[in-house]
Design an enzyme around this catalytic site. Structure first.
Site, short mmCIF file in Angstrom:
data_model
loop_
_atom_site.label_atom_id
_atom_site.label_comp_id
_atom_site.label_asym_id
_atom_site.label_seq_id
_atom_site.Cartn_x
_atom_site.Cartn_y
_atom_site.Cartn_z
N TYR A 139 -4.40 -26.31 -0.74
CA TYR A 139 -5.26 -25.29 0.27
C TYR A 139 -4.60 -24.16 -0.12
CZ TYR A 139 -7.42 -24.17 3.84
OH TYR A 139 -8.81 -23.93 4.86
N LYS A 169 -8.52 -25.46 -3.67
CA LYS A 169 -9.46 -24.93 -2.76
C LYS A 169 -8.92 -23.61 -2.54
CE LYS A 169 -10.83 -25.37 2.23
NZ LYS A 169 -10.94 -23.57 2.85
N ASP A 196 -17.25 -18.12 2.35
CA ASP A 196 -18.69 -18.01 1.86
C ASP A 196 -19.44 -17.13 2.04
OD1 ASP A 196 -17.18 -20.75 3.36
OD2 ASP A 196 -18.44 -20.52 5.47
N GLU A 197 -18.93 -16.11 2.50
CA GLU A 197 -19.35 -14.71 3.46
C GLU A 197 -19.70 -13.88 1.23
OE1 GLU A 197 -14.94 -14.11 3.91
OE2 GLU A 197 -16.76 -15.27 3.91
N SER A 213 -17.43 -23.32 6.19
CA SER A 213 -17.17 -23.24 7.72
C SER A 213 -18.60 -23.35 8.05
CB SER A 213 -16.54 -22.98 8.61
OG SER A 213 -16.48 -21.38 8.26
#
Length: 321
Positions: A139, A169, A196-197, A213
């Site tokens: 991660y 990740k 995500d963005e 998230s």
């Protein structure tokens, strides 16, 4: 060991808590079914979003057991097992293997940090070895850990030292490093994107799986991004990605993680408070957050699950021209 790569949207769930901060294990089954119903293919539990480092080892064992026990069989449970104590990390890893988790993951140590890739690999190897039948993901999140080492070098060394290494990740904005890892040894490893963005940017570079998230409450938006990209409709893909960005910007501006968890309450999945040192939103702070989110279209502009192509894979999306 399962060598099949994870593809699609993988949520990083919040750890449900009661009002006094104790675990709310009873909330996990409905939560897991909600994710599955929204086309999410996996749950990356007890990570940053799950406040893993704010839980005791015993609590993390309980959370992992419940997720594996109640998640729909199609929802892959990846257990984050990192701990600054290597022995505790090994204990968590071995437990994840015993209960039948799909995979394990471990972030880098966050207090005494490795100064070289070789040291990082030597720290990760015993944890991976404690669950030899499970895929192991490193991660990478340097903004939180301060461990900012070249991930391409990690793959080179770790692939020789960790037999069950599945991938990374990758939660970082360094898209050149991300692409290097994707392309290493003809795409041998499963590199899961963690921002995500900027998912659309990762799609353009060849991302096939993503962990985040905001997939907890906005998965249908990202399915729209994927579907539009797959169809070659970049204008629509950008429009949906921009909506996600606007919502994320409001969340960050209004408290970050506590606001993120508060947004679950807004969609009807109350995951309770955050733990110290994080600070819960007061009633006076919650109302302006909700108003700001409504102004940018949350949750009204998030399409219902039955309005988007669910369980689409990012692997298919990357076939777009």
């Amino acid at each position: 060991m399962n060598r099949i790569k994870l593809t699609g949207l993988i949520a990083a769930p919040f750890t449900p808590m009661q009002s006094d901060g104790a675990l709310n294990l009873d909330a996990i089954e409905n939560y897991a079914r909600w994710l599955h119903g929204n086309g999410v293919v996996g749950a990356f539990i007890c990570g940053t979003t799950g406040e893993g480092f704010s839980l005791t080892t015993e609590e993390r064992l309980e959370v992992a057991e419940r997720w594996v026990a109640v998640a729909p069989k199609e929802l892959k449970v990846i257990v984050h097992v990192a701990h600054n104590s290597l022995g505790e990390s090994q204990r968590l890893a071995a437990h994840a293997e015993r209960i039948g988790a799909h995979a394990i993951a471990s972030i880098g140590p966050t207090f005494f940090r490795p100064s070289s890739v070789a040291q990082l690999v030597e720290f990760c190897a015993p944890t991976a070895a404690a669950a030899p039948s499970l895929p192991f993901y490193y991660y990478h999140m340097p903004v939180m850990t301060g461990v900012n080492l070249p991930m391409i070098e990690f793959l080179r060394l770790a692939s020789q030292r960790i037999p069950n290494l599945a991938g990374i990740k990758f939660t970082d904005e360094n898209l050149m490093s991300f692409t290097q890892c994707l392309n290493f040894e003809d795409g041998r490893f499963n590199i899961l994107f963690g921002r995500d963005e900027i998912l659309l940017a990762a799609l353009a570079l060849g991302a096939t799986g993503a962990v985040g998230s905001t997939y907890n409450y906005m998965a249908p938006v990202y399915h729209k991004v994927i579907a539009a990209f797959q169809a070659g409709d970049l204008n629509s893909a950008r429009r949906w990605q921009s909506l996600a960005m606007e919502i994320i910007e409001v969340m960050v501006r209004n408290g970050g993680m506590p606001a993120n968890k508060a947004m679950m309450k807004m969609i009807g999945l109350d995951c309770g408070p955050v733990r110290p040192p994080l600070k819960n939103l007061t009633a006076e702070e919650y109302a302006p957050l909700r108003q700001a989110l409504e102004r940018v279209g949350f949750p009204a502009k998030v399409p219902p699950a039955n309005d988007v192509p669910l369980r689409s894979t990012l692997a298919a999306a990357t076939q777009a021209p």
